[in-house]
Design a protein around this motif. Structure first.
Motif, PDB file in Angstrom:
ATOM      1  N   LYS A  54       0.740  -1.112  -0.091  1.00 49.08           N
ATOM      2  CA  LYS A  54      -0.015   0.146   0.217  1.00 49.08           C
ATOM      3  C   LYS A  54       0.913   1.281  -0.053  1.00 49.08           C
ATOM      4  CE  LYS A  54      -4.024  -2.182   2.316  1.00 49.08           C
ATOM      5  NZ  LYS A  54      -4.917  -2.127   3.456  1.00 49.08           N
ATOM      6  N   GLY A  55       2.232   1.119   0.229  1.00 42.89           N
ATOM      7  CA  GLY A  55       2.948   2.386   0.344  1.00 42.89           C
ATOM      8  C   GLY A  55       2.709   3.419   1.422  1.00 42.89           C
ATOM      9  N   TYR A  56       2.806   4.816   0.948  1.00 41.55           N
ATOM     10  CA  TYR A  56       2.445   5.702   1.908  1.00 41.55           C
ATOM     11  C   TYR A  56       0.746   5.963   1.881  1.00 41.55           C
ATOM     12  CZ  TYR A  56       7.024   7.300   2.458  1.00 41.55           C
ATOM     13  OH  TYR A  56       8.349   7.354   2.950  1.00 41.55           O
ATOM     14  N   GLN A  57       0.169   5.973   3.157  1.00 43.49           N
ATOM     15  CA  GLN A  57      -1.345   6.031   3.454  1.00 43.49           C
ATOM     16  C   GLN A  57      -1.331   7.381   4.213  1.00 43.49           C
ATOM     17  OE1 GLN A  57      -3.819   4.024   2.299  1.00 43.49           O
ATOM     18  NE2 GLN A  57      -2.151   3.200   0.941  1.00 43.49           N
ATOM     19  N   ARG A  58      -2.640   8.151   3.684  1.00 38.28           N
ATOM     20  CA  ARG A  58      -2.634   9.297   4.278  1.00 38.28           C
ATOM     21  C   ARG A  58      -3.543   9.307   5.915  1.00 38.28           C
ATOM     22  NH1 ARG A  58      -7.198  13.584   3.416  1.00 38.28           N
ATOM     23  NH2 ARG A  58      -6.223  15.829   3.461  1.00 38.28           N
ATOM     24  N   ARG A  59      -2.795   9.801   6.772  1.00 43.57           N
ATOM     25  CA  ARG A  59      -3.337   9.888   7.940  1.00 43.57           C
ATOM     26  C   ARG A  59      -3.552  11.019   8.922  1.00 43.57           C
ATOM     27  NH1 ARG A  59      -4.488   5.379   6.463  1.00 43.57           N
ATOM     28  NH2 ARG A  59      -3.485   3.359   7.039  1.00 43.57           N
ATOM     29  N   TRP A  60      -4.365  11.112   9.644  1.00 45.10           N
ATOM     30  CA  TRP A  60      -4.463  12.363  10.624  1.00 45.10           C
ATOM     31  C   TRP A  60      -3.916  12.311  11.868  1.00 45.10           C
ATOM     32  CZ3 TRP A  60      -6.397  17.093  10.055  1.00 45.10           C
ATOM     33  CH2 TRP A  60      -6.896  17.869  11.097  1.00 45.10           C
ATOM     34  N   PHE A  61      -2.669  13.023  12.101  1.00 47.26           N
ATOM     35  CA  PHE A  61      -1.805  13.077  13.270  1.00 47.26           C
ATOM     36  C   PHE A  61      -2.211  14.088  14.099  1.00 47.26           C
ATOM     37  CE2 PHE A  61       0.539  10.781  10.386  1.00 47.26           C
ATOM     38  CZ  PHE A  61       1.291   9.777  11.093  1.00 47.26           C
TER      39      PHE A  61
END
Length: 745
Positions: A54-61
């Protein structure tokens, strides 16, 4: 807490203050509260590296109180945190092209921002948060708050308390030294005063005694205050630690009770299944029409595909569906009967102890194929033999070759692709890495109508070519490269390459790839293996497709472990079959007879509802042989793969001395032979490198290594370059002419 000594032992020439009084709080120390006690706080989106699929995935930090937490979406903040990174002990550095690397406790987090200014802003915020978190540890609250620490800050409170107590102990040590010095000076002055009683300078001596007595009183008061502070801090944190310990004990008791209940339920279910296995199979097949039942949702875990539901149509089995299982019983009975003619056991595995972590800790992030490992990690089979196990359920392809319908044929091919993983459920040991030029043949013409040949065509990266020709109407070939990485807690094995299958009568040509295998609990716990990823099977002749999803195991999932789901579609994208099962047990297909649209879910999205016939069994795993747990959990076929056989090539895996010794239980001797073979292979590789350099310097043509039985070609279907069988092996075996084979053992 810092300690500043404001008074020292006076000399006889320096008079003290007229009214010496002890400073507030003891020995004249003061608190420095100049740091900002409020840690930096910042929410925002970042891209987090997950895995190679999946590589890089968008996450809320979210950054708060020295903790960097991340979520899939902002809506998850109220109930599900995907992970938390304590920054106080973390190492933060800036990478290339808007990348951030945070390392904490041996684990690395790779993050990426959308722009360079945003990356710099995050970097400065995280570094400031780290400084503030460390300041909080050094200046932990010692007010005696009764509320116990939460799960995230318990470690920080403990560290801060220990440092505070250490500081108080330093204060006590300083006070002790000063009391000793001032007490000794006072004692000397009293002695001198007694000797000089009645003298003229008696008044001066009395003044000195008073000065030193005042200093001793100041130091004693400071000692008393320091002891009181130490006692207060110890009592305050003792209450907190007691609450934390009580909470941990309650959690442990709860987990022990839960595990005990789960073990009892598992034992009851296992006993019930052994007594009446058919009744439980029937439960799996009886899917009733219930629109409100969540179990009706099928294939919901698939991404990038429309969600849909399936319900059973109350119809009798059609002749076309029944044909998918026709002839299966005869083939299975003949298969099992002929298997018994070969060996059915190997020597039991010795009970060798080995500190796994002592070897693996230096291999994190490396390719395991390049690291010499003792045979303790291996099973007595090579990777070529493990690759040959893919055709253990060759009767599935025999039945597929007799199918008139390409869609039914696709179902059987899909079941065959899943069946190759069934032998891996307990096989957590790695196979031997083949030497360059090593081969392996499996001749089963008399029993099952096929014969197979494998060759190691490359060493770095390790690659094997495989060719299987069957007299029952099909040919299979594959060129597989293995990429393996050790991630600290688990090992990932990613097979790269395509598998090709062609049926002689119809010309249907199928192509697919393998999924990722992961071995978990490398450091602590029992090793277990999981298969995860997607397989897309394409019939390049008719353009029919089948998408299979291997769901990764999740402790919180309600799905069956090792679940596999799939759908067979024609060239128009119309679904014809639903596939379901597990990669370690069985696969079923259900023919679709009708479909409709239905709104469902909280967001009101449309779902496709498929009406299907009763599912038909495509494939079921053979039971393991008796005593399999002491024979590396080999299947009946695997037990025969390393059986000595006359007439094979001298490069055959059966001839490997280290593998042969390991199978016999002589692991020390096997390790010695393994080291010898690997050293010989390194010397041979260096010799070829020297020859290559010399040829380049002299302007001559560089000689590239050429496999013995395979050659590199461009596939007409995939347009990819791969190794395919050039022929000649079986003819050489018939003549018993192996003069062209290298000496690798």
């Amino acid at each position: 807490m810092q300690v500043t000594i404001v008074s020292s032992q006076p000399t006889l020439d320096s008079p003290p203050s007229p009214n010496p009084t002890p400073p507030s709080g003891g020995l004249g120390w003061h608190r420095e509260e100049s740091f900002d006690s409020s840690c930096s706080s910042r929410p925002g989106w970042l891209f987090k590296w997950t895995n190679y699929l999946k590589g890089y995935q968008r996450r809320w930090f979210v950054l708060s109180n020295g903790l960097l937490s991340y979520y899939r979406t902002q809506a998850e903040m109220g109930h599900t945190c995907r992970g938390t990174i304590p920054l106080a002990t973390a190492h933060i550095e800036l990478g290339d092209a808007c990348h951030l690397l945070i390392t904490n406790g041996g684990r690395s987090y790779h993050l990426k921002a959308t722009s360079e200014p945003e990356c710099q802003h995050w970097l400065s915020t995280l570094q400031q948060a780290k400084v503030n978190a460390n300041a909080l540890i050094h200046h932990s609250d010692d007010s005696g708050d009764e509320e116990g620490p939460g799960p995230h800050d318990a470690r920080f409170l403990s560290q801060g308390a220990l440092k505070t107590l250490a500081s108080k102990l330093d204060d006590l040590s300083t006070c002790n030294e000063l009391i000793g010095k001032h007490g000794a000076a006072l004692q000397r002055s009293l002695s001198e005063f007694e000797d000089l009683r009645g003298c003229v300078d008696g008044a001066d001596k009395l003044k000195t005694v008073n000065e030193r007595a005042a200093l001793f009183r100041i130091t004693s008061n400071a000692m008393i205050n320091a002891c009181r502070d130490f006692l207060d801090v110890a009592q305050s944190h003792n209450r907190r630690w007691q609450k934390t310990l009580q909470h941990e004990q309650e959690q442990r008791h709860y987990l022990e009770t839960t595990i005990e209940q789960l073990a009892k339920q598992h034992n009851s279910l296992e006993t019930a299944w052994r007594e009446k296995p058919t009744s439980y199979t029937g439960v799996q097949r009886s899917r009733e029409v219930d629109e409100s039942d969540e179990n009706d949702e099928f294939f919901d875990a698939m991404e990038d595909a429309p969600s849909f539901i399936t319900v059973n149509a109350e119809t009798k089995r059609s002749g076309s569906s029944q044909s998918m299982m026709s002839g299966g019983d005869t083939s299975d009975s003949n298969h099992m009967q002929l298997r018994r003619t070969r060996r059915s056991r190997i020597p039991d595995k010795p009970n060798y102890s080995l500190n796994l972590w002592s070897i693996m800790k230096n291999c994190i992030g490396k390719d395991l194929s390049k690291i010499p490992m003792p045979v303790n990690f291996n099973e007595p089979l090579s990777m070529l033999q493990r690759l040959t196990e893919d055709v253990e359920y060759s009767e599935l392809l025999d039945r597929a070759a007799r199918c008139d319908s390409s869609l039914e044929q696709m179902c059987l091919v899909a079941a065959f692709s899943v069946s190759s993983y069934s032998t891996t459920i307990h096989r957590t040991s790695k196979p031997f890495n083949p030497l360059l030029g090593e081969t392996y043949e499996l001749d089963r013409l008399q029993e099952y109508g096929y014969r197979s040949i494998c060759e190691q065509v490359s060493h770095h990266p390790p690659a094997a070519a495989h060719h299987v020709a069957s007299q029952r109407g099909w040919t299979l070939w594959q060129h597989i490269t293995i990429d393996s990485k050790f991630r600290g807690k688990y090992i990932s094995v990613m097979p790269l390459g395509k598998i090709h299958l062609q049926f002689h009568s119809s010309g249907n040509h199928y192509v697919w790839s393998k999924v990722t295998s992961t071995v978990h609990n490398i450091i602590v716990g029992k090793l277990w293996i999981d298969q995860s990823g997607d397989i897309d099977i394409v019939n390049s002749t008719t353009k029919d497709t089948c998408h299979l999803k291997f769901s990764p195991y999740s402790y919180f999932s309600r799905d069956v472990p090792r679940k596999v789901t799939g759908m067979v579609e024609d060239i128009e994208g119309t679904a014809h079959y639903i596939l379901s099962g597990t990669w370690d047990e069985k696969m079923e297909s259900a023919k679709i007879v009708d479909s409709s649209q239905r709104s469902g879910g909280s967001e009101g999205k449309q779902k496709t509802v498929y009406q299907t016939l009763q599912p038909k069994l495509l494939w079921k795993k053979y039971p393991l042989p008796d005593n399999a747990e002491n024979m590396h959990y080999f299947s009946s076929l695997a037990l025969t793969l390393n059986e000595p056989e006359e007439g094979v090539a001298p490069t055959d895996s059966r001839m490997r001395p280290d593998q042969r010794l390991m199978e016999a239980g002589l692991w020390d001797e096997a390790n010695t032979q393994k080291q010898r073979l690997e050293e010989c292979q390194r010397l041979e590789r260096k010799r070829r490198e020297v020859q290559t350099m010399q040829a380049m310097e002299e302007g001559q043509e560089v000689e590239v290594y050429q496999p013995m039985w395979f050659e590199k070609r461009t596939d007409e279907t995939t347009r990819e370059s791969s190794y395919v069988y050039r022929g000649g092996y079986w003819e050489a075996k018939e003549r018993q002419d192996w003069s062209m084979c290298p000496e690798i053992f």
